[in-house]
Design an enzyme around this catalytic site. Structure first.
Site, PDB file in Angstrom:
ATOM      1  N   THR A 185      -3.134   5.507  -4.163  1.00 14.45           N
ATOM      2  CA  THR A 185      -2.051   6.294  -3.573  1.00 14.45           C
ATOM      3  C   THR A 185      -0.738   6.114  -4.341  1.00 14.45           C
ATOM      4  O   THR A 185      -0.028   7.081  -4.579  1.00 14.45           O
ATOM      5  CB  THR A 185      -1.841   5.938  -2.095  1.00 14.45           C
ATOM      6  N   THR A 186      -0.439   4.867  -4.714  1.00 16.13           N
ATOM      7  CA  THR A 186       0.791   4.637  -5.463  1.00 16.13           C
ATOM      8  C   THR A 186       0.716   5.370  -6.801  1.00 16.13           C
ATOM      9  O   THR A 186       1.662   6.049  -7.209  1.00 16.13           O
ATOM     10  CB  THR A 186       1.012   3.133  -5.701  1.00 16.13           C
TER      11      THR A 186
ATOM     12  N   ASP B 149       0.834  -1.188   0.000  1.00 13.22           N
ATOM     13  CA  ASP B 149       0.000   0.000   0.000  1.00 13.22           C
ATOM     14  C   ASP B 149       0.878   1.252   0.000  1.00 13.22           C
ATOM     15  O   ASP B 149       1.630   1.498   0.942  1.00 13.22           O
ATOM     16  CB  ASP B 149      -0.860  -0.042   1.260  1.00 13.22           C
TER      17      ASP B 149
ATOM     18  N   ASP C 134      -9.544  -0.444   1.475  1.00 14.23           N
ATOM     19  CA  ASP C 134      -9.548   0.003   0.072  1.00 14.23           C
ATOM     20  C   ASP C 134     -10.875  -0.359  -0.574  1.00 14.23           C
ATOM     21  O   ASP C 134     -11.493   0.455  -1.256  1.00 14.23           O
ATOM     22  CB  ASP C 134      -8.416  -0.677  -0.727  1.00 14.23           C
TER      23      ASP C 134
HETATM   24  P1  ADP Z   1      -2.658   2.162  -5.928  1.00 13.30           P
HETATM   25  O1  ADP Z   1      -1.971   2.356  -4.624  1.00 13.30           O
HETATM   26  O2  ADP Z   1      -2.373   3.292  -6.866  1.00 13.30           O
HETATM   27  O3  ADP Z   1      -4.095   1.849  -5.806  1.00 13.30           O
HETATM   28  P2  ADP Z   1      -2.328  -0.586  -6.719  1.00 13.30           P
HETATM   29  O4  ADP Z   1      -1.117  -1.372  -6.414  1.00 13.30           O
HETATM   30  O5  ADP Z   1      -3.559  -0.860  -5.956  1.00 13.30           O
HETATM   31  O6  ADP Z   1      -1.930   0.935  -6.605  1.00 13.30           O
HETATM   32  O7  ADP Z   1      -2.627  -0.753  -8.267  1.00 13.30           O
HETATM   33  C1  ADP Z   1      -3.702  -0.126  -8.885  1.00 13.30           C
HETATM   34  C2  ADP Z   1      -3.573  -0.209 -10.380  1.00 13.30           C
HETATM   35  O8  ADP Z   1      -3.602  -1.556 -10.832  1.00 13.30           O
HETATM   36  C3  ADP Z   1      -4.724   0.496 -11.058  1.00 13.30           C
HETATM   37  O9  ADP Z   1      -4.216   1.335 -12.056  1.00 13.30           O
HETATM   38  C4  ADP Z   1      -5.523  -0.641 -11.664  1.00 13.30           C
HETATM   39  O10 ADP Z   1      -6.196  -0.260 -12.839  1.00 13.30           O
HETATM   40  C5  ADP Z   1      -4.441  -1.641 -11.949  1.00 13.30           C
HETATM   41  N1  ADP Z   1      -4.943  -3.007 -12.163  1.00 13.30           N
HETATM   42  C6  ADP Z   1      -5.783  -3.721 -11.401  1.00 13.30           C
HETATM   43  N2  ADP Z   1      -6.020  -4.938 -11.942  1.00 13.30           N
HETATM   44  C7  ADP Z   1      -5.304  -4.997 -13.086  1.00 13.30           C
HETATM   45  C8  ADP Z   1      -5.106  -5.980 -14.098  1.00 13.30           C
HETATM   46  N3  ADP Z   1      -5.706  -7.155 -14.054  1.00 13.30           N
HETATM   47  N4  ADP Z   1      -4.287  -5.666 -15.113  1.00 13.30           N
HETATM   48  C9  ADP Z   1      -3.674  -4.479 -15.150  1.00 13.30           C
HETATM   49  N5  ADP Z   1      -3.808  -3.532 -14.242  1.00 13.30           N
HETATM   50  C10 ADP Z   1      -4.611  -3.762 -13.214  1.00 13.30           C
HETATM   51 MG    MG Z   2      -5.031   0.193  -4.996  1.00 15.35          MG
END
Ligand code: ADP
Ligand code: MG
Length: 549
Positions: A94-95, A61, A390
């Protein structure tokens, strides 16, 4: 002016000006972005953070990683602020927000080096952000609380990077039901206060045993072991005063000379306590929850009356109980009447991991609900809690705004494409900055692909082509390893996530860029390097940055 220099700053004050200051700040902020880059997306890696006393946090996270680091550099701190704001506003993304801010700054560094004035860059960035947000609104897809399947998918997308997929479905279900229970309709839309969802963690058992309680969980059992363990169709009294004999305000001494007097005294005490319990009984309550203490003798009478009583409850729990059971908190037993009582289908004592807990459940239309989280170790449980949070947040945000977008970088790519067109229509030097902004937006699909071990250049080329052909939902599905329609694959997120990410990333980048003078008094860290924090994480992605420069 003469030849004598005029010193206006305290001795030892360090001052960096112009390009030097800008570059120092940008580099520091970029290091922060590089730290979290490798954790973006479903294939992102986790980080293990060990603090000075040896406590371990394992997480993926963004905001948790950044909060745990003790960063000193002022510009680096601004980027951490981006993550915090994103977390407060959306609870997710957030990332993404931090990586985007870092990329905007990196692109600006090239421009600063090429002597483009920072004012041009910032005004170009502002124009680009404005345009991107307008376009984003158009990309939004309507969603209502009845689109349960899509809402569940939104929860899935937010949790996918954090926990194993089997329990994801279960947690998404719990989160959806919880949010729907507490969502209140207000002038045409919905208002959701996630404080009304209580999350209780207990390690042990497995994630699948986590459950939604239509009511409240209290971390203690009844005051007396002989009280019933279970009350069905409970009528609940919430009392904020003590069930004890009040002590006098002043220190008084009663001298008893004769044994009959003593028994009269004790009898009187007993009578008063009995009367209190009578008042409870008369109201029709069979469960009483008391914010303060309950006298031993009162406990005895309550037990005899078959009433389930709990004492010393936190005020915040009392409020939740009132909302869940539809009860009114009374502060004197004389006030207690039938109409003040709340209702729960079941009040039950349960032993979980050796702790006694009272479950006040099956409430009618509860406005506060609880989720009991179970799972292996405390570290796992903490990460499950972050995932659940989340999920709760994205569902709430999607319902409140009624809009979602496709994920996997598809939305950012669509915005990027649009900005490139827009840039060419804008005359002047701002065009360069708008173009840079468009390139920066591509960081999201790029990093998603890179973290999944895919060839990011191939992916980017495929994606650009798809969007050129009008396939606006095409993004990289990291599980398939190729560019596909993310809406069809149901990788969706609330519109507010990219919106807030663009907003706060732009704000932070602009703010950092506008600084051309850093005046640090003695003791402050130098501007070009973040002071070492407690955690020493090497900035990852630096190789990658070189390649993309
Ligand atoms: P954040 O802290 O920004 O929420 P995450 O590690 O939760 O970061 O990643 C979120 C990102 O992963 C989003 O841009 C989402 O669209 C992407 N994502 C989720 N599932 C998939 C998938 N199956 N393929 C590609 N990207 C994905
Ligand atoms: Mg996320």
């Amino acid at each position: 002016m003469g030849g004598t220099p005029i010193i206006i700053l305290r001795e030892g004050t360090e001052r960096t000006k112009g390009k030097g200051a800008q570059e120092g700040n940008i580099n520091a902020a970029m290091q922060i972005a590089n730290m979290v880059k490798s954790s973006l997306g479903p294939r992102g890696m986790d980080k293990m953070l060990v603090d000075s006393v040896g406590d371990v946090v394992i997480t993926n996270d963004g905001v948790t990683i950044l909060k745990k680091m003790e960063v000193n550099h002022p510009a680096a701190k601004m980027l951490i602020e981006v993550a915090k704001v994103q977390d407060e506003e959306c609870g997710d993304g957030t990332t993404t927000a931090v990586v985007l801010a870092g990329e905007l700054l990196k692109r600006s560094l090239d421009m600063v080096e090429a002597n483009v004035h920072p004012t041009i860059i910032t005004s170009g960035y502002r124009m680009a952000a404005q345009r991107a947000l307008e376009k984003l609104e158009k990309l939004g897809i309507d969603i209502t609380p009845d689109d349960e399947e899509m809402l569940r998918e939104i929860a899935h997308t937010s949790m996918i990077s954090k926990i194993v997929s089997s329990s994801r479905t279960h947690l998404a279900n719990l989160a959806l039901k919880a949010v729907k229970a507490i969502a209140e309709e207000s002038n045409g839309g919905y208002k959701i206060d996630l404080d009304d969802v209580q999350v209780v963690k207990k390690s042990g058992s497995s994630m699948e045993d986590s459950e939604l309680i239509m009511g409240v969980i209290i971390d203690r059992g009844p005051v007396h072991p002989s009280m019933p363990k279970k009350v069905e169709k409970a009528k609940i009294a919430l009392i904020s005063c003590a069930l004890e004999i009040k002590k006098t305000e002043v220190d008084a001494k009663i001298t008893i000379r004769d044994p009959t007097q003593l028994s009269a005294f004790l009898m009187e005490e007993e009578r008063m306590l009995r009367e209190m319990v009578e008042k409870v009984k008369k109201s029709g309550a069979n469960v009483i929850i008391c914010q303060k203490g309950i006298d031993e003798l009162a406990q005895h009478f309550l037990t005899k009356a078959g009433i389930y009583a709990i004492r010393r409850i936190k005020k915040s729990d009392m409020k939740k109980l009132a909302k869940a059971a539809g009860a009114r908190i009374v502060n004197s037993l004389d006030e207690l009447g039938k109409s003040d009582l709340g209702y729960a289908g079941l009040v039950e004592l349960r032993k979980i991991a050796d702790d006694e807990m009272t479950f006040i459940t099956d409430c009618k239309n509860p406005l506060a609900v609880s989720i009991l989280l179970r799972g292996g170790t405390t570290h796992v449980l903490d990460e499950i809690e972050r995932s659940l949070e989340d999920a709760l947040n994205v569902i709430a945000v999607a319902i409140e705004d009624g809009k979602m977008v496709s994920g996997g970088g598809s939305t950012f790519m669509e915005l990027s494409m649009d900005l490139r067109h827009y840039a060419s229509s804008v005359g002047g030097r701002e065009q360069i900055a708008i173009d840079a902004f468009a390139s920066a937006l591509e960081i999201v699909p790029t990093v998603l692909a890179q973290n999944a071990g895919l060839d990011r250049i191939d992916i980017l080329i495929d994606m650009r082509k798809a969007h050129m052909d009008g396939k606006k939902y095409h993004g990289v599905n990291v599980f398939k390893g190729k560019v596909v329609d993310m809406l069809k694959d149901k990788v969706v997120e609330p519109l507010r996530v990219p919106k807030q990410a663009i907003n706060s990333a732009t704000d932070a980048a602009v703010m950092i860029l506008r600084i051309d003078d850093v005046i640090a008094s003695r003791g402050a860290p130098p501007s070009s390097q973040p002071a070492p924090g407690k955690y020493d994480i090497k900035g990852e992605g630096s190789e990658f940055d070189k390649e993309w420069a």
